[in-house]
Design a protein around this motif. Sequence first.
Motif, PDB file in Angstrom:
ATOM      1  N   LEU A 190      30.766   8.090 131.022  1.00 41.62           N
ATOM      2  CA  LEU A 190      32.081   8.440 131.549  1.00 41.62           C
ATOM      3  C   LEU A 190      32.488   7.405 132.600  1.00 41.62           C
ATOM      4  O   LEU A 190      32.325   7.608 133.799  1.00 41.62           O
ATOM      5  N   ASP A 191      33.032   6.305 132.138  1.00 45.73           N
ATOM      6  CA  ASP A 191      33.432   5.233 133.033  1.00 45.73           C
ATOM      7  C   ASP A 191      34.875   5.499 133.486  1.00 45.73           C
ATOM      8  O   ASP A 191      35.834   5.056 132.856  1.00 45.73           O
ATOM      9  N   ILE A 192      35.021   6.240 134.602  1.00 41.47           N
ATOM     10  CA  ILE A 192      36.355   6.634 135.052  1.00 41.47           C
ATOM     11  C   ILE A 192      36.605   6.213 136.495  1.00 41.47           C
ATOM     12  O   ILE A 192      37.580   6.650 137.108  1.00 41.47           O
ATOM     13  N   ASP A 193      35.727   5.364 137.052  1.00 38.96           N
ATOM     14  CA  ASP A 193      35.895   4.975 138.450  1.00 38.96           C
ATOM     15  C   ASP A 193      37.245   4.291 138.676  1.00 38.96           C
ATOM     16  O   ASP A 193      37.938   4.555 139.672  1.00 38.96           O
ATOM     17  N   HIS A 194      37.625   3.366 137.762  1.00 43.14           N
ATOM     18  CA  HIS A 194      38.885   2.649 137.954  1.00 43.14           C
ATOM     19  C   HIS A 194      40.082   3.590 137.847  1.00 43.14           C
ATOM     20  O   HIS A 194      41.106   3.404 138.511  1.00 43.14           O
ATOM     21  N   GLY A 256      40.324  -4.797 131.854  1.00 47.11           N
ATOM     22  CA  GLY A 256      40.166  -3.499 131.223  1.00 47.11           C
ATOM     23  C   GLY A 256      41.229  -2.490 131.607  1.00 47.11           C
ATOM     24  O   GLY A 256      41.087  -1.297 131.318  1.00 47.11           O
ATOM     25  N   SER A 257      42.302  -2.936 132.266  1.00 45.66           N
ATOM     26  CA  SER A 257      43.370  -2.000 132.633  1.00 45.66           C
ATOM     27  C   SER A 257      44.047  -1.472 131.374  1.00 45.66           C
ATOM     28  O   SER A 257      44.207  -2.187 130.373  1.00 45.66           O
ATOM     29  N   ILE A 258      44.468  -0.227 131.420  1.00 49.53           N
ATOM     30  CA  ILE A 258      45.045   0.434 130.243  1.00 49.53           C
ATOM     31  C   ILE A 258      46.538   0.115 130.173  1.00 49.53           C
ATOM     32  O   ILE A 258      47.265   0.275 131.169  1.00 49.53           O
ATOM     33  N   PRO A 259      47.043  -0.367 129.003  1.00 49.59           N
ATOM     34  CA  PRO A 259      48.443  -0.821 128.891  1.00 49.59           C
ATOM     35  C   PRO A 259      49.453   0.255 129.301  1.00 49.59           C
ATOM     36  O   PRO A 259      50.435  -0.042 129.988  1.00 49.59           O
ATOM     37  N   GLU A 260      49.231   1.525 128.860  1.00 51.72           N
ATOM     38  CA  GLU A 260      50.191   2.576 129.191  1.00 51.72           C
ATOM     39  C   GLU A 260      50.330   2.754 130.702  1.00 51.72           C
ATOM     40  O   GLU A 260      51.434   2.938 131.226  1.00 51.72           O
ATOM     41  N   LEU A 261      49.199   2.686 131.394  1.00 48.52           N
ATOM     42  CA  LEU A 261      49.235   2.848 132.853  1.00 48.52           C
ATOM     43  C   LEU A 261      49.882   1.634 133.508  1.00 48.52           C
ATOM     44  O   LEU A 261      50.632   1.774 134.484  1.00 48.52           O
ATOM     45  N   SER A 262      49.574   0.457 133.012  1.00 48.63           N
ATOM     46  CA  SER A 262      50.195  -0.758 133.558  1.00 48.63           C
ATOM     47  C   SER A 262      51.704  -0.725 133.373  1.00 48.63           C
ATOM     48  O   SER A 262      52.471  -1.111 134.270  1.00 48.63           O
ATOM     49  N   ASN A 263      52.179  -0.279 132.187  1.00 49.30           N
ATOM     50  CA  ASN A 263      53.616  -0.186 131.933  1.00 49.30           C
ATOM     51  C   ASN A 263      54.277   0.824 132.869  1.00 49.30           C
ATOM     52  O   ASN A 263      55.396   0.608 133.348  1.00 49.30           O
ATOM     53  N   ALA A 264      53.567   1.933 133.126  1.00 44.74           N
ATOM     54  CA  ALA A 264      54.106   2.950 134.034  1.00 44.74           C
ATOM     55  C   ALA A 264      54.249   2.389 135.445  1.00 44.74           C
ATOM     56  O   ALA A 264      55.229   2.663 136.147  1.00 44.74           O
ATOM     57  N   ILE A 265      53.285   1.584 135.866  1.00 43.45           N
ATOM     58  CA  ILE A 265      53.354   0.965 137.192  1.00 43.45           C
ATOM     59  C   ILE A 265      54.522  -0.012 137.251  1.00 43.45           C
ATOM     60  O   ILE A 265      55.236  -0.103 138.264  1.00 43.45           O
ATOM     61  N   THR A 266      54.743  -0.765 136.155  1.00 48.34           N
ATOM     62  CA  THR A 266      55.873  -1.703 136.103  1.00 48.34           C
ATOM     63  C   THR A 266      57.199  -0.960 136.228  1.00 48.34           C
ATOM     64  O   THR A 266      58.116  -1.397 136.938  1.00 48.34           O
ATOM     65  N   GLU A 267      57.299   0.186 135.560  1.00 49.59           N
ATOM     66  CA  GLU A 267      58.529   0.983 135.637  1.00 49.59           C
ATOM     67  C   GLU A 267      58.756   1.506 137.056  1.00 49.59           C
ATOM     68  O   GLU A 267      59.884   1.524 137.550  1.00 49.59           O
ATOM     69  N   ILE A 268      57.665   1.917 137.708  1.00 50.38           N
ATOM     70  CA  ILE A 268      57.776   2.369 139.099  1.00 50.38           C
ATOM     71  C   ILE A 268      58.245   1.223 139.982  1.00 50.38           C
ATOM     72  O   ILE A 268      59.092   1.394 140.866  1.00 50.38           O
ATOM     73  N   ASN A 318      47.389   9.243 133.811  1.00 51.12           N
ATOM     74  CA  ASN A 318      46.022   9.011 134.290  1.00 51.12           C
ATOM     75  C   ASN A 318      45.115  10.189 133.930  1.00 51.12           C
ATOM     76  O   ASN A 318      44.006  10.018 133.431  1.00 51.12           O
ATOM     77  N   SER A 319      45.607  11.409 134.180  1.00 50.19           N
ATOM     78  CA  SER A 319      44.828  12.606 133.840  1.00 50.19           C
ATOM     79  C   SER A 319      44.559  12.686 132.343  1.00 50.19           C
ATOM     80  O   SER A 319      43.450  13.019 131.911  1.00 50.19           O
TER      81      SER A 319
END
Length: 800
Positions: A190-194, A256-268, A318-319
């Motif tokens: 369970l690699d969820i630290d990031h 290893g950043s997840i594209p969906e999360l990166s896109n959400a950060i860009t939108e923010i 993220n959840s």
Amino acid sequence: MGFLTSIRSSLLITSFTAIGLILWLSVSFWYTAYVERLDSSQLLESIETEDLLFETARNLSSQRSFVHVLLSGRYAAREDELIKLKDDIATTQTQFEKIRRNTSQSLTDDSLRDRFTFIDSEIREVFRDVVATYLDLLSKEEKILAQSSVMLIDRDSSFQNEIFSQYSALIESTQLLRWGTHFVPRHNALDIDHLQELRIANWHFGEAIAREASLISGVLASGMRLSQAEQKKIESLHIETLATWRTLQQYRTKRGSIPELSNAITEIEETYFGDFVDLLNIILSAEDPRQRSPMTLGHWLSVEKRTTQLLDQLDSLNSDEIRSVAMKVEERAIRNLLIDTAVVLICLLIGAGVIGILRKIRHLATHDDLTGLPNRIYFDSLLDEQIESSQGQPVAVLFIDLDGFKHVNDTLGHEIGDKLLRRVAKRMTNSIAKRGIVSRHGGDEFSVLIHEYAERDTVFYIAKMLVEAFDDDFNVEGFSISIGASIGISFYPEDAKSALELKRNADFAMYFAKSQGRGRIYEYDEEIASEYKKRLEIKDDLKTAIAENQFELAYQPQVGIKAQAVEGLEALIRWQHPEKGFIPPDVFISIAEESGQIQEIGDWVLDEACRQMASWHKSGLANMQIAVNVSAMQFMRPDFIKYVEETCKKHELNPAFLELEITESVLVTDVQLVIDTCHRLQAMNIKVAIDDFGTGYSSLSYLQDLPVDTLKIDRAFVSGLDDITSKSVARTIVTLAQSFGLETVAEGVETDGQADMIAELGCDYIQGYYYSKPVSSEQLPKQVASINEYCQQNSSSRAA
């Protein structure tokens, strides 16, 4: 045939070895899969609580902003606004009830609780802070509504800041609880630290925006000009917001950043810097409130809401990602569990003997290896079951401690002691037959659970039978051993409302029985509770006594029989309580040892004794040594030698004039460590004495290895010198000391007859009321001179 038999044996050995290896590997893989599945399921459970805490904190943040606007508005709040506020508060109440329920359930699950970021006690402390802050804030609901319902000029200006600060503190505490209850996986699958770091960064950024937006909303609602202080505060918050944004922004550049999360950060980022910051700059640049557009407040709130929604969306993504990781690992773990289980079952069928081993392991886990009785774990589970199914019917617990067992163990050895415990267990089991369950809790402590015959008369009859079972001596390896039993009794539900309380009360009743003498039976009652309360009061008073330096030292001279002069002193602690008066050392020392406070007290005694002796040396009382009692806990401390050395250096006391007194109980812990510590002390020219020699742990076999300088004869033997046995013991101790080249000190000498007999036995020093009671540091120089004068006159008269 012999050759074939050899081959067959080799094949059997090889086959069983292979089966064992496969079984071992299968169990290992099965356990790994089990841990992965357990981690995944518990992580999913933990995520539900974390999401609830996040949602609650976000709602509190929105509520804070809304309340801030209401309290900042120039006019009284509208009815619909007050209704909305009441609904928001009610929603928060419901959320906090869920938080309380989820947190309580999580803390009762040992396997889940042990995997949280914070330890159990820290989580409970944070949870208490959250509840306390929330209840305090909830109590101000009426005042918030009342303040919102009046004009700005009639409001309490300080109340607005107070409420804002309380909301902020509650939000921070809620997020701290969220972080503390975050699940830390056992397995690296369970690699969820990031992802967790991203959640924390997301929260910090969102909270910074929320605080900034709340202050701006309040200014816009009031229609007032920004003061210089408000301007600086908002600019400071904006700098903090930008700093937290950098942490969030860095996620996009991580490997290893997840594209969906990166896109959400860009939108923010686009919304925040495109709308939020631009509008903020417009508001801050308007020097005159009249220059602001009347739609600025509504526009500002909509931009804040849109930004917050994007942050919530990021946290939701993220959840979902964490859940996805957990579910994938769980699916794989379940598949591996099925495969490994099948392999394990096959191996178990082939090697049927493994079942017997597992049964034995289970028995060892629930039973005492020495006596075969149920152990503490099994006893606790049985007690819990009985209380749950008792339906109000009485359940009794007896706690039993053996009288005199320690002496047997110390004098005859642990092997004899173990055999004695087996016979004790058998005799107790036979005594009560099937009327109760006997358990061993460790050492010489036993317990009995009685549920079917738990009427008071029956329980006391069983307890009496147990005490009488010790009337006959135990014959072990040719030794006739006489021991007894002290018993404490507690009844459910009369004396206790839970299993834990029932055991605790029985244990304390046993402690009280033991303090009253041998073979006593006591039930927990108000008297015992009062005694327990007194001990707790003394324990609490000790904290104050240490902090306020209520202790003082008295000094009792030690007179050399050959020199006929005072050659040493023993430092004795005294406690003059400001309200309770003098409290004897034999009352508070044992409590200090149980609570661990003895270390701090012992350090103070050593420091004060060294300081005073160094002062006396400088003022003319030379060539006298000071003896200081050291507790076992203090003596075994890793930094003890360093502390003694630093204390002597601090007060410029020659270590050769310091003697440390330890009791024989120190030897029960770690003999080799004691020997090493004594060697290190002697290397510093510090003397070591064994206090109350002959009354505790029988260390005769260790004296040849133990580097000590002095044996102190206990006052019990001195006061009984008229008795042949006591005199024989005293003579033996002196002879033993002389054979090892040790000095002896007789304590408690009070009469001429005792002094003469002690001298006749060849003892080196006398200590007791015969020469002087313990005196204060102010009285000591005069007392020493008086004793020396008396000794000289006495020697002259005897010579004449």
